[in-house]
Scaffold this motif. Structure first.
Motif, mmCIF file in Angstrom:
data_model
loop_
_atom_site.group_PDB
_atom_site.id
_atom_site.type_symbol
_atom_site.label_atom_id
_atom_site.label_comp_id
_atom_site.label_asym_id
_atom_site.label_seq_id
_atom_site.Cartn_x
_atom_site.Cartn_y
_atom_site.Cartn_z
ATOM 1 N N GLY A 207 -0.147 10.048 29.994
ATOM 2 C CA GLY A 207 -1.219 11.054 30.812
ATOM 3 C C GLY A 207 -0.661 11.564 31.985
ATOM 4 N N LYS A 208 -1.410 12.075 33.046
ATOM 5 C CA LYS A 208 -1.101 12.806 34.152
ATOM 6 C C LYS A 208 -0.453 11.548 34.978
ATOM 7 C CE LYS A 208 -4.843 16.151 33.776
ATOM 8 N NZ LYS A 208 -6.239 16.833 34.321
ATOM 9 N N GLY A 209 0.347 12.261 35.907
ATOM 10 C CA GLY A 209 0.854 11.382 36.833
ATOM 11 C C GLY A 209 1.886 10.111 36.263
ATOM 12 N N GLY A 210 2.240 10.331 35.070
ATOM 13 C CA GLY A 210 3.084 9.331 34.320
ATOM 14 C C GLY A 210 2.344 8.165 34.001
ATOM 15 N N GLU A 211 1.053 8.150 33.937
ATOM 16 C CA GLU A 211 0.328 6.877 33.386
ATOM 17 C C GLU A 211 0.591 6.981 31.850
ATOM 18 O OE1 GLU A 211 -4.146 5.581 32.400
ATOM 19 O OE2 GLU A 211 -3.714 7.492 32.935
ATOM 20 N N GLN A 212 0.983 5.242 31.494
ATOM 21 C CA GLN A 212 1.173 5.183 30.227
ATOM 22 C C GLN A 212 0.198 4.260 29.669
ATOM 23 O OE1 GLN A 212 5.399 4.073 29.793
ATOM 24 N NE2 GLN A 212 5.861 6.058 29.658
ATOM 25 N N ARG A 213 -0.432 4.385 28.324
ATOM 26 C CA ARG A 213 -1.050 3.628 27.656
ATOM 27 C C ARG A 213 -0.711 3.300 26.253
ATOM 28 N NH1 ARG A 213 -3.970 0.414 30.906
ATOM 29 N NH2 ARG A 213 -5.482 0.262 28.995
ATOM 30 N N THR A 214 -0.898 1.991 25.923
ATOM 31 C CA THR A 214 -0.268 1.451 24.624
ATOM 32 C C THR A 214 -1.529 1.422 23.491
ATOM 33 O OG1 THR A 214 1.573 0.466 25.565
ATOM 34 C CG2 THR A 214 0.894 -0.116 23.334
ATOM 35 N N GLY A 215 -1.208 1.868 22.261
ATOM 36 C CA GLY A 215 -2.497 1.557 21.135
ATOM 37 C C GLY A 215 -1.527 0.886 20.046
ATOM 38 N N MET A 216 -2.347 -0.319 19.594
ATOM 39 C CA MET A 216 -1.391 -0.981 18.525
ATOM 40 C C MET A 216 -2.274 -0.992 17.437
ATOM 41 S SD MET A 216 0.846 -3.866 19.896
ATOM 42 C CE MET A 216 1.374 -4.187 18.338
ATOM 43 N N TYR A 217 -2.298 -0.929 15.898
ATOM 44 C CA TYR A 217 -3.172 -0.991 15.014
ATOM 45 C C TYR A 217 -2.155 -1.547 13.612
ATOM 46 C CZ TYR A 217 -7.148 -0.337 11.603
ATOM 47 O OH TYR A 217 -7.885 -0.359 10.873
ATOM 48 N N GLY A 218 -2.583 -2.042 12.517
ATOM 49 C CA GLY A 218 -1.892 -2.246 11.342
ATOM 50 C C GLY A 218 -2.747 -3.037 10.316
ATOM 51 N N GLY A 219 -2.211 -3.678 9.227
ATOM 52 C CA GLY A 219 -2.986 -4.282 8.140
ATOM 53 C C GLY A 219 -2.481 -4.673 7.016
ATOM 54 N N GLY A 220 -2.988 -5.216 6.177
ATOM 55 C CA GLY A 220 -2.245 -5.546 4.883
ATOM 56 C C GLY A 220 -3.043 -6.572 4.092
ATOM 57 N N GLY A 221 -2.275 -7.694 3.489
ATOM 58 C CA GLY A 221 -2.837 -8.695 2.879
ATOM 59 C C GLY A 221 -2.256 -9.221 1.608
ATOM 60 N N ARG A 222 -2.893 -9.818 0.828
ATOM 61 C CA ARG A 222 -2.211 -10.239 -0.566
ATOM 62 C C ARG A 222 -2.409 -9.004 -1.414
ATOM 63 N NH1 ARG A 222 -0.039 -14.911 0.643
ATOM 64 N NH2 ARG A 222 -0.817 -16.455 1.880
ATOM 65 N N VAL A 223 -2.130 -8.068 -1.321
ATOM 66 C CA VAL A 223 -2.348 -6.571 -2.071
ATOM 67 C C VAL A 223 -1.171 -6.105 -2.692
ATOM 68 C CG1 VAL A 223 -4.270 -6.394 -0.657
ATOM 69 C CG2 VAL A 223 -2.459 -5.542 0.396
ATOM 70 N N PRO A 224 -1.308 -5.321 -3.589
ATOM 71 C CA PRO A 224 -0.221 -4.661 -4.322
ATOM 72 C C PRO A 224 0.267 -3.603 -3.407
ATOM 73 C CG PRO A 224 -2.225 -4.161 -5.274
ATOM 74 C CD PRO A 224 -2.452 -5.204 -4.381
ATOM 75 N N PHE A 225 1.427 -3.069 -3.689
ATOM 76 C CA PHE A 225 1.968 -1.839 -2.891
ATOM 77 C C PHE A 225 0.955 -0.600 -2.933
ATOM 78 C CE2 PHE A 225 5.157 1.330 -1.612
ATOM 79 C CZ PHE A 225 5.534 0.867 -0.484
ATOM 80 N N SER A 226 0.312 -0.686 -3.952
ATOM 81 C CA SER A 226 -0.691 0.746 -3.966
ATOM 82 C C SER A 226 -1.644 0.577 -3.088
ATOM 83 C CB SER A 226 -1.256 0.559 -5.460
ATOM 84 O OG SER A 226 -1.906 -0.523 -5.743
ATOM 85 N N HIS A 227 -1.868 -0.539 -2.404
ATOM 86 C CA HIS A 227 -2.674 -0.673 -1.225
ATOM 87 C C HIS A 227 -2.661 0.225 -0.317
ATOM 88 C CE1 HIS A 227 -5.339 -2.640 1.765
ATOM 89 N NE2 HIS A 227 -4.590 -2.563 2.608
ATOM 90 N N TRP A 228 -1.336 0.815 -0.080
ATOM 91 C CA TRP A 228 -1.178 1.909 0.988
ATOM 92 C C TRP A 228 -1.234 3.264 0.723
ATOM 93 C CZ3 TRP A 228 -0.753 -1.307 4.678
ATOM 94 C CH2 TRP A 228 0.311 -2.390 4.521
ATOM 95 N N ASP A 229 -2.007 3.411 -0.643
ATOM 96 C CA ASP A 229 -2.659 4.649 -1.169
ATOM 97 C C ASP A 229 -3.837 5.081 -0.547
ATOM 98 O OD1 ASP A 229 -0.397 5.170 -2.748
ATOM 99 O OD2 ASP A 229 -1.424 4.412 -4.544
ATOM 100 N N THR A 230 -4.675 3.977 -0.261
ATOM 101 C CA THR A 230 -6.022 4.068 0.579
ATOM 102 C C THR A 230 -5.940 3.556 2.111
ATOM 103 O OG1 THR A 230 -6.460 1.908 -0.408
ATOM 104 C CG2 THR A 230 -7.204 3.789 -1.771
ATOM 105 N N PHE A 231 -5.237 2.459 2.319
ATOM 106 C CA PHE A 231 -5.146 2.177 3.872
ATOM 107 C C PHE A 231 -3.641 2.663 4.014
ATOM 108 C CE2 PHE A 231 -3.893 -0.818 7.035
ATOM 109 C CZ PHE A 231 -5.158 -0.876 7.986
ATOM 110 N N SER A 232 -3.545 3.924 4.364
ATOM 111 C CA SER A 232 -2.530 4.807 4.460
ATOM 112 C C SER A 232 -1.725 4.408 5.767
ATOM 113 C CB SER A 232 -2.547 6.092 4.144
ATOM 114 O OG SER A 232 -3.218 6.880 5.289
ATOM 115 N N PRO A 233 -0.425 4.673 5.718
ATOM 116 C CA PRO A 233 0.463 4.683 7.010
ATOM 117 C C PRO A 233 0.017 5.573 8.066
ATOM 118 C CG PRO A 233 1.914 5.256 5.223
ATOM 119 C CD PRO A 233 0.633 4.923 4.794
ATOM 120 N N GLU A 234 -0.545 6.937 7.412
ATOM 121 C CA GLU A 234 -1.176 7.908 8.386
ATOM 122 C C GLU A 234 -2.211 7.417 9.082
ATOM 123 O OE1 GLU A 234 1.570 9.655 5.338
ATOM 124 O OE2 GLU A 234 -0.166 8.429 5.167
#
Length: 493
Positions: A207-234
């Protein structure tokens, strides 16, 4: 998990798995006659109990930095561990060499904990049926690596498109297909296939003055690869970017006792650390936990019911069997504020005159099993989340937690709140920075004054460390209000 300034997609609600068709039984990891021979050798010095643990795990890990795939690796880990118990003593040896002579040496080494001269005996085993709380088809090991790297490239693009202030994006994807077999001298033989995957994205906004902030998110589980169709990387990337951008311009957190409202979902990590570990049977047996000797006593508010559930459908911490071959269970640990039970593995259960609760877990064949949590959550109450917030004149809304630590012996905990907001006259105010929660687990539980009707599990990103072993776990809770909890900050009221 929801956030303070903008809604995000919810992870699936906690529920038991519906009946599913079992996949065809694969070829055994080790021939059953060899397993029975290992048990016999392990007991040749007269131990009380022996167990053979067999593991074969194939892992894929992908890392993204600076809009490029920095690494994509696939590795195989396999081996056999043999445990012998004699009274309160435990002998353990393992081998990653599957040659029969090497495995027999491991069994003989483990047997040395018992110094008797036991007669030669045989220990036939019979395969036991196991429940099915997850079914991943096709196995994650069969999915092309190019599809996995593609998830991170999509995430990078979405995060950078979210806001011009996004300056850095890092991402990771990891999955594993883990097959285990456990046999013991009680005649029990079980097998399981445990697929697990997770995606994570970290975003830095400036942001202004060079201020930096971090955000983190993710997820998954014992799920098939098709899980990423609904819990998408986007979706994952946009949520990480939203967190980073939303906290730009954050003001210093005011230190001192405050009313705190916890957002549903990932905030359950506070419960996991501040309370859950203290209910594990090894700490209870040794008397080092603050909860030792308090069964049947009031340890929390009437509104608090805590459950550890290894049977959640496709949950990150779910297990068909634990790493001692016992079925995963749903355990009520605290009910309406009263301590009802502990988490037992087989060894501590035996030494304490109890039974295993299916809580014996180990990182790999190189490790001994320990009593561990699976999916730990706070049961919902009957308060509307919006009403909980409206009732607070001044306080702190904790949307996302970072790291934390707890002292099992006295219950003292400290947690970093990575996304937090002022509460002013029942509404969310400005974001704050450098906030921590400080307290004692049981005291915090007694100060729970509202529990929402909006239960939510975390999206599937928990990793729990204990005695040098890391295990996947799930957490969750509804919106919760805790009164008079100490908030650490950099500003004095």
């Amino acid at each position: 998990m929801p956030r303070a300034s903008a809604p995000s997609k919810r992870a699936p609600s906690l529920k038991l798995a519906p009946p599913v068709a079992r996949r065809p039984t694969p070829v055994a990891l080790l021939p059953q006659p060899l397993i029975e021979r290992l048990l016999a050798v392990a007991m040749e010095r007269g131990g009380d109990f022996a167990e053979v643990y067999v593991e074969r795990t194939l892992t894929t890990a992908v890392r993204l930095e600076e809009s490029r795939i920095k690494s994509a690796q696939t590795g195989l880990v396999q081996g056999v561990g043999v445990r012998v118990i004699s009274g309160g003593k435990v002998g353990y040896a393992f081998s990653d060499d599957w040659d029969e002579s090497a495995l027999l040496r491991a069994a003989s080494t483990a047997a040395m904990i018992a110094q008797g001269g036991g007669a030669e005996r045989s220990f036939p085993v019979r395969r036991a049926a196991v429940p099915s709380h997850y079914h991943v088809s096709p196995p994650l090991m069969d999915v092309e690596v190019s599809l996995k790297t593609g998830l991170l490239m999509r995430a990078d693009k979405a995060a950078r498109a979210f806001d011009a202030r996004v300056k850095q994006v890092n991402g990771g994807y990891v999955d594993q297909t883990r097959r285990i077999a456990v046999a013991n001298t009680h005649g029990r033989y079980t097998e399981d296939t445990q697929d697990l995957c997770r995606i994570s994205v970290m975003v830095v906004a400036q942001g202004k003055g060079g201020e930096q902030r971090t955000g983190m998110y993710g997820g998954g589980g014992r799920v098939p690869f098709s899980h990423w169709d609904t819990f998408s990387p986007e979706d994952v990337a946009r949520e990480a970017a939203r967190q980073a951008v939303a906290t730009l311009g954050a003001v210093d957190c005011v230190a001192g006792p405050q009313t705190v409202v916890l957002a549903p979902g990932w905030s359950g990590i506070l419960l996991h650390e501040a309370v859950g570990h203290g209910l594990e049977a090894d700490f209870i047996r040794k008397g080092t936990s603050l909860f030792a000797g308090k069964l049947g006593e009031k340890v929390a508010s009437d509104l608090v019911t805590i459950i550890d559930d290894g049977t959640v459908s496709s949950g990150r911490g779910s297990i068909n069997i634990d790493d001692e071959g016992n079925p995963g269970e749903r355990k009520v640990l605290i009910e309406n504020g009263v301590l009802k039970g502990y988490l037992y593995d087989s060894l501590n259960a035996q030494l304490m005159g109890q039974r295993s609760t299916g809580s014996g877990r180990r990182e790999s064949f190189k490790h001994l099993p320990l009593p561990r949590m699976t999916n730990t959550f706070l049961a919902p109450g009957d308060h509307a989340p919006e009403d909980i917030l409206k009732e607070v004149k001044r306080g702190l809304y904790c949307a996302t937690f970072g790291g934390g630590q707890v002292d099992i012996t006295n219950g003292n905990f400290v947690f970093e709140v990575s996304e937090a907001y002022q509460i002013e006259d029942g509404k969310l105010g400005r974001p704050v920075k450098n906030a921590t929660l400080i307290g004692v687990g049981p005291e915090a539980l007694k100060n729970v004054s509202r529990v929402g009707c909006d239960p939510m599990p975390d999206p599937g990103m928990g990793i729990c460390g204990k005695n040098g072993q890391s295990m996947p776990v799930g957490v969750g809770l509804p919106t919760v209000r805790i009164d008079n909890i100490t908030v650490g900050g950099t500003k004095v009221a």
